[in-house]
Design an enzyme around this catalytic site. Sequence first.
Site, PDB file in Angstrom:
ATOM      1  CG  HIS A   1      52.064 -26.992  87.787  1.00 42.23           C
ATOM      2  ND1 HIS A   1      52.365 -27.452  89.040  1.00 42.23           N
ATOM      3  CD2 HIS A   1      53.260 -26.924  87.134  1.00 42.23           C
ATOM      4  CE1 HIS A   1      53.672 -27.644  89.142  1.00 42.23           C
ATOM      5  NE2 HIS A   1      54.241 -27.328  87.987  1.00 42.23           N
ATOM      6  CD  GLU A   2      53.795 -27.482  83.536  1.00 41.26           C
ATOM      7  OE1 GLU A   2      54.725 -26.650  83.390  1.00 41.26           O
ATOM      8  OE2 GLU A   2      53.904 -28.486  84.256  1.00 41.26           O
TER       9      GLU A   2
ATOM     10  CG  HIS B   1      56.112 -23.191  85.731  1.00 41.66           C
ATOM     11  ND1 HIS B   1      56.950 -23.051  86.812  1.00 41.66           N
ATOM     12  CD2 HIS B   1      55.575 -24.441  85.831  1.00 41.66           C
ATOM     13  CE1 HIS B   1      56.934 -24.153  87.538  1.00 41.66           C
ATOM     14  NE2 HIS B   1      56.103 -25.014  86.964  1.00 41.66           N
TER      15      HIS B   1
END
Length: 171
Positions: free
Chosen positions: A76-77, A80
């Site tokens: 998820h990170e 980004h």
Amino acid sequence: MNPIHSQLQDRVLARVNDCMQQASEQLAREFLPPAVRFNQRGRIAGSAWLERWELRFNPVLLSDNEAEFMAEIIPHEVAHLIAFACYGRVKPHGPEWQHIMQSVFQLVPRTRHRLNTSKVAPTFSYQCDCRTHQITLRRHNNMQRGKQRYQCLHCNQLLSLSVPHSTRKVP
């Protein structure tokens, strides 16, 4: 802060590098490895600092939820950072980020984790006429200092701190 052992840090770094490599292969583009820190606090599991090309992870939540971090939070990170590298500044969980989560990592693009945060973010029980409310530490402190008052959205009564059953005075 809860220090995490070096083997767990090494596993996180390896997973970050695996995700970066996976993105490089899927998108036919090279990405530099980001800086990784273990200083995220509060209820947040992780965060991506785009201009710094840095990932931050919550050491307390990581220690208690390693499998979830490896499976979802780290990708998820990383997504980004990849979205920022490919598209520039876009909405944090917008279509570009969602596309990377789905096409690169084959994950459902969830915007919030489902980890138990009671260890890192205690809540306080407050009462009104119709129910009990769980209030965050920040709001609780503001109420105790007289800086803020909150009322129930259902009955409009001001909330008051619930007294634990064991400390109530019996008439």
